[in-house]
Design a protein around this motif. Structure first.
Motif, PDB file in Angstrom:
ATOM      1  N   VAL A   7      13.878 -12.713   9.910  1.00 27.79           N
ATOM      2  CA  VAL A   7      13.312 -12.037   8.739  1.00 27.79           C
ATOM      3  C   VAL A   7      11.862 -12.447   8.478  1.00 27.79           C
ATOM      4  CG1 VAL A   7      13.584 -11.688   6.248  1.00 27.79           C
ATOM      5  CG2 VAL A   7      15.591 -11.729   7.713  1.00 27.79           C
ATOM      6  N   PRO A   8      11.521 -13.723   8.525  1.00 26.01           N
ATOM      7  CA  PRO A   8      10.110 -14.076   8.278  1.00 26.01           C
ATOM      8  C   PRO A   8       9.162 -13.444   9.302  1.00 26.01           C
ATOM      9  CG  PRO A   8      11.485 -16.036   8.167  1.00 26.01           C
ATOM     10  CD  PRO A   8      12.351 -14.930   8.667  1.00 26.01           C
ATOM     11  N   GLY A   9       9.592 -13.382  10.549  1.00 25.36           N
ATOM     12  CA  GLY A   9       8.763 -12.767  11.576  1.00 25.36           C
ATOM     13  C   GLY A   9       8.558 -11.283  11.324  1.00 25.36           C
ATOM     14  N   LEU A  10       9.625 -10.591  10.892  1.00 26.46           N
ATOM     15  CA  LEU A  10       9.499  -9.163  10.575  1.00 26.46           C
ATOM     16  C   LEU A  10       8.554  -8.933   9.403  1.00 26.46           C
ATOM     17  CD1 LEU A  10      13.175  -7.903  10.957  1.00 26.46           C
ATOM     18  CD2 LEU A  10      11.230  -7.410  12.431  1.00 26.46           C
ATOM     19  N   ILE A  11       8.624  -9.787   8.414  1.00 22.86           N
ATOM     20  CA  ILE A  11       7.723  -9.658   7.260  1.00 22.86           C
ATOM     21  C   ILE A  11       6.279  -9.833   7.703  1.00 22.86           C
ATOM     22  CG2 ILE A  11       7.039 -10.728   5.071  1.00 22.86           C
ATOM     23  CD1 ILE A  11      10.040 -11.306   4.602  1.00 22.86           C
ATOM     24  N   ILE A  12       6.028 -10.809   8.552  1.00 28.84           N
ATOM     25  CA  ILE A  12       4.658 -11.035   9.048  1.00 28.84           C
ATOM     26  C   ILE A  12       4.175  -9.826   9.846  1.00 28.84           C
ATOM     27  CG2 ILE A  12       3.277 -12.425  10.649  1.00 28.84           C
ATOM     28  CD1 ILE A  12       4.973 -14.841   9.755  1.00 28.84           C
ATOM     29  N   ILE A  13       5.042  -9.279  10.694  1.00 30.72           N
ATOM     30  CA  ILE A  13       4.666  -8.096  11.493  1.00 30.72           C
ATOM     31  C   ILE A  13       4.356  -6.919  10.577  1.00 30.72           C
ATOM     32  CG2 ILE A  13       5.556  -6.380  13.111  1.00 30.72           C
ATOM     33  CD1 ILE A  13       7.047  -8.703  14.500  1.00 30.72           C
ATOM     34  N   LEU A  14       5.169  -6.696   9.545  1.00 34.27           N
ATOM     35  CA  LEU A  14       4.929  -5.594   8.613  1.00 34.27           C
ATOM     36  C   LEU A  14       3.625  -5.776   7.842  1.00 34.27           C
ATOM     37  CD1 LEU A  14       8.514  -4.948   7.233  1.00 34.27           C
ATOM     38  CD2 LEU A  14       7.179  -3.499   8.778  1.00 34.27           C
ATOM     39  N   VAL A  15       3.320  -6.988   7.427  1.00 34.25           N
ATOM     40  CA  VAL A  15       2.064  -7.259   6.715  1.00 34.25           C
ATOM     41  C   VAL A  15       0.870  -7.002   7.626  1.00 34.25           C
ATOM     42  CG1 VAL A  15       0.667  -9.093   5.669  1.00 34.25           C
ATOM     43  CG2 VAL A  15       3.077  -8.852   5.057  1.00 34.25           C
ATOM     44  N   ILE A  16       0.954  -7.459   8.874  1.00 33.80           N
ATOM     45  CA  ILE A  16      -0.140  -7.221   9.827  1.00 33.80           C
ATOM     46  C   ILE A  16      -0.315  -5.728  10.074  1.00 33.80           C
ATOM     47  CG2 ILE A  16      -0.853  -7.548  12.228  1.00 33.80           C
ATOM     48  CD1 ILE A  16       0.416 -10.358  12.055  1.00 33.80           C
ATOM     49  N   ALA A  17       0.801  -5.004  10.230  1.00 36.79           N
ATOM     50  CA  ALA A  17       0.718  -3.550  10.439  1.00 36.79           C
ATOM     51  C   ALA A  17       0.090  -2.872   9.227  1.00 36.79           C
ATOM     52  CB  ALA A  17       2.108  -2.980  10.718  1.00 36.79           C
ATOM     53  N   ILE A  19      -2.050  -4.166   7.135  1.00 42.22           N
ATOM     54  CA  ILE A  19      -3.485  -4.488   7.120  1.00 42.22           C
ATOM     55  C   ILE A  19      -4.225  -3.669   8.174  1.00 42.22           C
ATOM     56  CG2 ILE A  19      -5.172  -6.315   7.605  1.00 42.22           C
ATOM     57  CD1 ILE A  19      -3.140  -8.289   6.352  1.00 42.22           C
ATOM     58  N   LEU A  20      -3.660  -3.571   9.384  1.00 40.88           N
ATOM     59  CA  LEU A  20      -4.341  -2.866  10.477  1.00 40.88           C
ATOM     60  C   LEU A  20      -4.403  -1.354  10.265  1.00 40.88           C
ATOM     61  CD1 LEU A  20      -3.004  -4.720  13.644  1.00 40.88           C
ATOM     62  CD2 LEU A  20      -5.288  -4.868  12.644  1.00 40.88           C
ATOM     63  N   PHE A  21      -3.285  -0.757   9.851  1.00 43.78           N
ATOM     64  CA  PHE A  21      -3.213   0.701   9.802  1.00 43.78           C
ATOM     65  C   PHE A  21      -3.352   1.281   8.407  1.00 43.78           C
ATOM     66  CE2 PHE A  21      -0.709  -0.590  13.548  1.00 43.78           C
ATOM     67  CZ  PHE A  21      -1.479   0.005  14.524  1.00 43.78           C
ATOM     68  N   GLY A  22      -3.125   0.502   7.407  1.00 42.41           N
ATOM     69  CA  GLY A  22      -3.230   1.004   6.041  1.00 42.41           C
ATOM     70  C   GLY A  22      -1.961   1.723   5.625  1.00 42.41           C
ATOM     71  N   PRO A  23      -1.767   1.851   4.318  1.00 42.67           N
ATOM     72  CA  PRO A  23      -0.521   2.449   3.816  1.00 42.67           C
ATOM     73  C   PRO A  23      -0.371   3.933   4.147  1.00 42.67           C
ATOM     74  CG  PRO A  23      -2.026   1.970   2.003  1.00 42.67           C
ATOM     75  CD  PRO A  23      -2.630   1.394   3.244  1.00 42.67           C
ATOM     76  N   SER A  24      -1.466   4.634   4.339  1.00 42.11           N
ATOM     77  CA  SER A  24      -1.355   6.072   4.622  1.00 42.11           C
ATOM     78  C   SER A  24      -0.935   6.359   6.058  1.00 42.11           C
ATOM     79  CB  SER A  24      -2.683   6.777   4.321  1.00 42.11           C
ATOM     80  OG  SER A  24      -3.698   6.256   5.167  1.00 42.11           O
ATOM     81  N   LYS A  25      -1.221   5.459   6.977  1.00 45.97           N
ATOM     82  CA  LYS A  25      -0.900   5.675   8.394  1.00 45.97           C
ATOM     83  C   LYS A  25       0.482   5.142   8.779  1.00 45.97           C
ATOM     84  CE  LYS A  25      -4.735   7.477   9.947  1.00 45.97           C
ATOM     85  NZ  LYS A  25      -4.838   8.732  10.631  1.00 45.97           N
ATOM     86  N   LEU A  26       1.068   4.245   7.986  1.00 49.94           N
ATOM     87  CA  LEU A  26       2.356   3.651   8.350  1.00 49.94           C
ATOM     88  C   LEU A  26       3.481   4.681   8.508  1.00 49.94           C
ATOM     89  CD1 LEU A  26       2.576   0.211   6.530  1.00 49.94           C
ATOM     90  CD2 LEU A  26       2.228   0.684   8.945  1.00 49.94           C
ATOM     91  N   PRO A  27       3.623   5.662   7.595  1.00 49.33           N
ATOM     92  CA  PRO A  27       4.690   6.654   7.812  1.00 49.33           C
ATOM     93  C   PRO A  27       4.508   7.448   9.114  1.00 49.33           C
ATOM     94  CG  PRO A  27       3.924   6.760   5.561  1.00 49.33           C
ATOM     95  CD  PRO A  27       2.980   5.851   6.293  1.00 49.33           C
TER      96      PRO A  27
END
Length: 75
Positions: A7-17, A19-27
């Motif tokens: 779970v901690p690793g998934l949270i870190i990956i989601l936070v990095i994603a 930051i990199l792609f922004g909330p509009s690009k994630l979907p």
């Protein structure tokens, strides 16, 4: 490999994603990944079905040849 992330690793990956792609690009990114995985799964299933069919044909040919040999040996 994915099992060791946790779970901690998934949270870190989601936070990095985020930051990199922004909330509009994630979907859009999520849909693209999902569609890619769906196509990969369908392709893999098709290959497995083809190979299984070939093995079945070879097995049937082998069995029929063995049966013919047994019948010839009995005569």
């Amino acid at each position: 490999m994915i099992q060791s992330i946790g779970v901690p690793g998934l949270i870190i990956i989601l936070v990095i994603a985020l930051i990199l792609f922004g909330p509009s690009k994630l979907p859009q990114l999520g849909r693209a990944v999902g569609q890619t995985l769906k196509e990969f799964k369908a392709s893999t299933k098709e290959v497995v079905d083809d190979v299984s069919g070939e093995f079945k044909e070879v097995k049937e040919e082998f069995t029929s040849t063995e049966n013919k040999k047994e019948e010839s040996a009995k005569k």
